[in-house]
Design an enzyme around this catalytic site. Structure first.
Site, PDB file in Angstrom:
ATOM      1  N   HIS A  24     -10.236  -5.504  -3.171  1.00  0.00           N
ATOM      2  CA  HIS A  24      -8.897  -5.702  -2.613  1.00  0.00           C
ATOM      3  C   HIS A  24      -9.016  -6.081  -1.151  1.00  0.00           C
ATOM      4  O   HIS A  24      -9.908  -5.614  -0.440  1.00  0.00           O
ATOM      5  CB  HIS A  24      -8.019  -4.448  -2.770  1.00  0.00           C
ATOM      6  CG  HIS A  24      -8.680  -3.176  -2.349  1.00  0.00           C
ATOM      7  ND1 HIS A  24      -9.635  -2.537  -3.112  1.00  0.00           N
ATOM      8  CD2 HIS A  24      -8.536  -2.426  -1.223  1.00  0.00           C
ATOM      9  CE1 HIS A  24     -10.039  -1.442  -2.482  1.00  0.00           C
ATOM     10  NE2 HIS A  24      -9.389  -1.354  -1.333  1.00  0.00           N
TER      11      HIS A  24
ATOM     12  N   ASP B  43       0.857  -1.191   0.000  1.00  0.00           N
ATOM     13  CA  ASP B  43       0.000   0.000   0.000  1.00  0.00           C
ATOM     14  C   ASP B  43       0.892   1.240   0.000  1.00  0.00           C
ATOM     15  O   ASP B  43       1.878   1.310   0.748  1.00  0.00           O
ATOM     16  CB  ASP B  43      -0.921  -0.015   1.223  1.00  0.00           C
ATOM     17  CG  ASP B  43      -2.077   0.958   1.077  1.00  0.00           C
ATOM     18  OD1 ASP B  43      -3.227   0.509   0.982  1.00  0.00           O
ATOM     19  OD2 ASP B  43      -1.812   2.191   1.058  1.00  0.00           O
TER      20      ASP B  43
END
Ligand code: AMP
Length: 112
Positions: A98, A29
């Site tokens: 996700h 991320d």
């Protein structure tokens, strides 16, 4: 139009990839919320879990099993959390399914 994560899958946008197979891609991320914060996504562009279909059952099982495998590979021995944000109230910002893999610190419950 392609989502941000489709562009990561096709390498139009760079990402720190930690795992890939025919069905899923895992990458770090860009704004980590924990010392380890990885996203694992199906290559198939399912917008969110609420829109997954019965036909996606095998893919969703694969996604979760691979999330656990990636967490093991990232050495999250002390535990970790898997999160799926769905829709506006869920905090979803990218309309491509996700799973967040978060670890490396003690995570509080309930989340904010
Ligand atoms: P969500 O809020 O559940 O939709 O999660 C979307 C996540 O994507 C957020 O945690 C963002 O920090 C992350 N993100 C946004 N842009 C990128 C990018 N270019 N590469 C990696 N992660 C990203």
């Amino acid at each position: 139009m392609k989502t941000l994560f489709e562009k990561i899958i096709t390498r139009e946008i760079p990402a720190a990839i930690v795992y890939e197979d025919d069905l899923v891609l895992a990458f770090r991320d860009i704004h980590p919320a924990a010392p380890t914060h990885v996203l694992i996504v199906p290559k198939k562009p399912i917008p969110r879990i609420a829109e997954a279909m019965a036909d996606d059952q095998k893919l969703l099982g694969h996604l979760l099993l691979k999330a656990a495998e990636v967490a093991k590979k990232l050495d999250l021995k002390n535990g970790y959390r898997l999160v799926i944000n769905n829709g506006a109230d869920g905090g979803e910002t990218v309309p491509h399914l996700h799973v967040h893999i978060l670890g490396g610190r003690h995570l509080v419950w309930p989340p904010g």
